[in-house]
Design an enzyme around this catalytic site. Structure first.
Site, mmCIF file in Angstrom:
data_model
loop_
_atom_site.group_PDB
_atom_site.id
_atom_site.type_symbol
_atom_site.label_atom_id
_atom_site.label_comp_id
_atom_site.label_asym_id
_atom_site.label_seq_id
_atom_site.Cartn_x
_atom_site.Cartn_y
_atom_site.Cartn_z
ATOM 1 N N LYS A 1 9.408 -2.226 42.996
ATOM 2 C CA LYS A 1 8.016 -2.515 42.613
ATOM 3 C C LYS A 1 7.862 -2.531 41.092
ATOM 4 O O LYS A 1 7.248 -3.435 40.527
ATOM 5 C CB LYS A 1 7.080 -1.440 43.214
ATOM 6 C CG LYS A 1 5.682 -1.454 42.604
ATOM 7 C CD LYS A 1 4.822 -0.332 43.138
ATOM 8 C CE LYS A 1 4.991 0.995 42.477
ATOM 9 N NZ LYS A 1 4.226 1.217 41.231
ATOM 10 N N ASN A 2 8.419 -1.518 40.422
ATOM 11 C CA ASN A 2 8.172 -1.400 38.984
ATOM 12 C C ASN A 2 9.030 -2.349 38.144
ATOM 13 O O ASN A 2 8.891 -2.387 36.922
ATOM 14 C CB ASN A 2 8.352 0.053 38.532
ATOM 15 C CG ASN A 2 7.201 0.915 39.033
ATOM 16 O OD1 ASN A 2 6.190 0.393 39.505
ATOM 17 N ND2 ASN A 2 7.357 2.233 38.944
ATOM 18 N N CYS B 1 -7.011 8.024 36.082
ATOM 19 C CA CYS B 1 -5.900 7.872 37.018
ATOM 20 C C CYS B 1 -5.650 9.210 37.675
ATOM 21 O O CYS B 1 -5.827 10.253 37.037
ATOM 22 C CB CYS B 1 -4.683 7.417 36.219
ATOM 23 S SG CYS B 1 -3.167 7.423 37.149
ATOM 24 N N ARG C 1 -3.136 8.871 31.001
ATOM 25 C CA ARG C 1 -2.401 7.613 30.852
ATOM 26 C C ARG C 1 -3.070 6.617 29.904
ATOM 27 O O ARG C 1 -3.499 5.530 30.310
ATOM 28 C CB ARG C 1 -2.158 6.987 32.216
ATOM 29 C CG ARG C 1 -1.367 7.897 33.120
ATOM 30 C CD ARG C 1 -1.079 7.299 34.455
ATOM 31 N NE ARG C 1 -0.026 6.298 34.402
ATOM 32 C CZ ARG C 1 0.361 5.577 35.452
ATOM 33 N NH1 ARG C 1 -0.226 5.749 36.599
ATOM 34 N NH2 ARG C 1 1.328 4.705 35.349
ATOM 35 N N ASP D 1 8.649 9.989 39.435
ATOM 36 C CA ASP D 1 8.247 9.320 40.677
ATOM 37 C C ASP D 1 8.955 9.879 41.917
ATOM 38 O O ASP D 1 8.662 9.449 43.035
ATOM 39 C CB ASP D 1 8.496 7.804 40.573
ATOM 40 C CG ASP D 1 7.542 7.139 39.594
ATOM 41 O OD1 ASP D 1 6.511 7.739 39.265
ATOM 42 O OD2 ASP D 1 7.843 6.014 39.149
ATOM 43 N N ARG E 1 0.800 0.792 48.491
ATOM 44 C CA ARG E 1 0.883 0.231 47.145
ATOM 45 C C ARG E 1 2.331 0.021 46.727
ATOM 46 O O ARG E 1 2.619 -0.863 45.928
ATOM 47 C CB ARG E 1 0.214 1.171 46.126
ATOM 48 C CG ARG E 1 -1.272 1.241 46.284
ATOM 49 C CD ARG E 1 -1.869 1.979 45.140
ATOM 50 N NE ARG E 1 -1.423 1.377 43.883
ATOM 51 C CZ ARG E 1 -1.688 1.857 42.689
ATOM 52 N NH1 ARG E 1 -2.415 2.947 42.575
ATOM 53 N NH2 ARG E 1 -1.257 1.254 41.597
HETATM 54 N N1 EPU Z 1 1.554 7.293 27.147
HETATM 55 C C1 EPU Z 1 0.688 7.413 26.096
HETATM 56 N N2 EPU Z 1 0.248 6.288 25.464
HETATM 57 C C2 EPU Z 1 0.655 5.047 25.846
HETATM 58 C C3 EPU Z 1 1.532 4.914 26.927
HETATM 59 C C4 EPU Z 1 1.986 6.057 27.573
HETATM 60 O O1 EPU Z 1 0.328 8.525 25.706
HETATM 61 O O2 EPU Z 1 0.201 4.059 25.233
HETATM 62 C C5 EPU Z 1 2.030 8.506 27.853
HETATM 63 C C6 EPU Z 1 1.539 8.559 29.308
HETATM 64 O O3 EPU Z 1 0.242 9.084 29.398
HETATM 65 C C7 EPU Z 1 2.588 9.421 29.969
HETATM 66 C C8 EPU Z 1 3.870 9.032 29.208
HETATM 67 O O4 EPU Z 1 3.438 8.432 27.986
HETATM 68 O O5 EPU Z 1 2.320 10.769 29.749
HETATM 69 C C9 EPU Z 1 4.785 8.067 29.932
HETATM 70 O O6 EPU Z 1 4.033 7.014 30.475
HETATM 71 P P1 EPU Z 1 4.604 5.554 30.652
HETATM 72 O O7 EPU Z 1 3.859 4.643 29.744
HETATM 73 O O8 EPU Z 1 6.086 5.540 30.577
HETATM 74 O O9 EPU Z 1 4.162 5.243 32.163
HETATM 75 P P2 EPU Z 1 3.702 3.849 32.689
HETATM 76 O O10 EPU Z 1 4.457 2.800 31.995
HETATM 77 O O11 EPU Z 1 2.217 3.759 32.725
HETATM 78 C C10 EPU Z 1 5.544 3.611 34.555
HETATM 79 C C11 EPU Z 1 5.562 3.416 36.032
HETATM 80 C C12 EPU Z 1 5.085 4.688 36.724
HETATM 81 C C13 EPU Z 1 6.044 5.817 36.311
HETATM 82 C C14 EPU Z 1 6.071 5.945 34.781
HETATM 83 C C15 EPU Z 1 7.060 6.968 34.296
HETATM 84 C C16 EPU Z 1 5.191 1.056 36.280
HETATM 85 C C17 EPU Z 1 4.305 -0.053 36.716
HETATM 86 N N3 EPU Z 1 4.710 2.301 36.380
HETATM 87 O O12 EPU Z 1 4.187 3.917 34.211
HETATM 88 O O13 EPU Z 1 5.184 4.469 38.121
HETATM 89 O O14 EPU Z 1 5.615 7.040 36.874
HETATM 90 O O15 EPU Z 1 6.404 4.677 34.201
HETATM 91 O O16 EPU Z 1 8.345 6.677 34.733
HETATM 92 O O17 EPU Z 1 6.326 0.812 35.883
HETATM 93 C C18 EPU Z 1 4.700 4.838 40.380
HETATM 94 O O18 EPU Z 1 5.432 3.882 40.654
HETATM 95 O O19 EPU Z 1 4.245 5.626 41.262
HETATM 96 C C19 EPU Z 1 4.328 5.081 38.996
HETATM 97 C C20 EPU Z 1 3.301 5.842 38.649
#
Ligand code: EPU
Length: 417
Positions: free
Chosen positions: A22-23, A117, A122, A305, A397
């Protein structure tokens, strides 16, 4: 609203095939906005988030978009109104992945802010800051990120922390930018590497994906291609944990064991006997199940995850397990539900102390997010009696045909509509 009902305990046996990640597919679908000409993605998991992304892309003018079986085809390119509206974005945070591609392709984007969320605040500040460094004007207006630029310009960008979708968004934006973009402190996840592989096959010039430093030389245009999505490592891990928690022997096929090193090491530390093939993992039915300590961190460490599913396993294992969540600040929503099933878990901030083995008993429980619902399935399979998981839409999802796949492993699990 659908529910999932499980008659436990279940002994699993047989073989299960893992779906596409998915991701990985979500950013790859967003990347179709950058392309010209026909594009095909294969091994696409038919899950709710993919269907939501289909709606987002259709709204953004991607033409001839078809999801047939596990194959998605389209005529690449964004057209018309570059707005991803609140009603779509609020159901899926990953919609923010269209921001970079829209700006790069059309020079304009209006994407609803994802909002709150279940698993943490996030924010998307790293995405916005990086686009500003590439010359975009970005404002927050009426709950939307409103961005514009002439042509994005290559820049040196250092992410404060590793962010998966942040790395992907900026990587996509940089492919059509003018000149060279250097990204430092990038996410190392296999999904980032797969996205770069897809984009390079479309004519992008991306080097270093899978390392902390990615260099992108901007090109004038990208053409479509055919690409096969990598297997879902989180679905793989979920089946392994379900097998371990129920002391079952199963074979998980069409997976990539190299994407799960930290998880496989942890399961072995718990006493689970595993055999790795090139694209399969076999769990042996016997062996002790001991608790272990887990700390979630970005790849290649133990993934957030799989934290919830591991906790269900830890509840059934001998001894104390300490589970520490460092990626998201509010990802213990499953703890209260596991306790309702008899698990002995004490929460202390970002740490949960699990005292096993607890004889879990089936109960009515509520899914709060995608991975929490997977945790409750693992718990329900290993519990005595009937478990009903409410709000099953969370599991849909991200898990394709979840009850059918577990039924194929002999589980007494059904969906109640
Ligand atoms: N963060 C910030 N600012 C930003 C971006 C991230 O502070 O601009 C923080 C977040 O709040 C968090 C950390 O950095 O504490 C890491 O977040 P990240 O941006 O890596 O997460 P994401 O890209 O929103 C993806 C996956 C998630 C998975 C996380 C961590 C996708 C679509 N989603 O989310 O997947 O948990 O990386 O590996 O790729 C899931 O599939 O259930 C899921 C939540």
């Amino acid at each position: 609203m659908d529910k999932i009902r499980i008659q436990g305990p279940c002994r699993l046996r047989g073989t299960v095939r893992v779906s596409g990640a998915k991701n990985a597919v979500l950013p790859e679908m967003a990347a179709t906005l950058l392309l010209e000409g026909p594009v095909t993605l294969r091994n696409v998991p038919v899950v709710r988030d993919v269907q939501t992304m289909v709606k987002v892309l259709r709204h953004l003018g991607v033409r001839s978009l078809k999801l047939e079986g596990n194959s998605l085809s389209a005529e690449g390119g964004a057209a018309g109104d570059p707005e991803a509206p609140y009603d779509l974005v609020r159901t899926m945070r990953a919609s923010i992945l269209v921001l970079g591609p829209l700006l790069a392709r059309l020079g304009r984007a209006k994407v609803s802010l994802p909002g709150g969320c279940a698993i943490g605040a996030r924010p998307i500040d790293y995405h916005i800051e990086a686009l500003r460094r590439m010359g975009a004007n970005v404002a927050i207006e009426h709950g939307y990120v409103v961005a514009s630029c002439r042509r994005l310009k290559g820049a040196e960008i250092v992410f404060d922390d590793r962010t998966v979708t942040g790395t992907e968004n900026i990587l996509m934006a940089a492919t059509l930018a003018e000149g060279r973009t250097v990204l430092e402190n990038c996410a190392l996840e296999p999904e980032v590497v797969d996205l770069a592989r897809f984009l390079n096959a479309c004519g992008a010039r991306i080097d270093g994906a899978g390392t902390g430093r990615i260099v992108v030389e901007g090109v004038a245009r990208l053409r479509g291609t055919a690409h096969t999505v990598i297997p879902d490592r989180i679905e793989t891990g979920t089946f392994l944990m379900a097998a371990a928690a129920t002391r079952s022997g199963i074979r998980v096929e069409q997976c990539d064991p190299s994407h799960l090193e930290a998880v496989l090491d942890k399961l072995q530390e718990c006493g689970v006997v595993l055999r790795r093939g090139p694209d399969s993992i076999t769990v042996e039915p016997d062996g002790a199940l001991r608790g272990a300590n887990v700390t979630t961190r970005p790849y290649p460490d133990f993934p957030t995850d799989l934290q919830a599913q591991f906790m269900a396993l830890a509840a059934r294992a001998d001894g104390v397990s300490i589970v520490t969540e460092t990626v998201f600040e509010n990802r213990f929503m499953h703890v209260g539900e596991l306790r309702r099933m008899g698990a002995r878990i004490v929460e202390d901030g970002q740490t949960a102390i699990v005292a096993g083995p607890a004889p879990l008993s089936g109960a009515q429980v509520m899914a709060s997010d995608l991975r929490a619902s997977a945790c409750l399935i693992v718990a329900g399979l290993s519990a005595e009696g009937e478990t009903t998981i409410h709000r099953a839409y969370h599991i849909d999802r991200g898990y394709e045909k979840v009850e059918t796949k577990f039924q194929g492993l002999g589980a007494r699990i059904e969906r109640i509509s």
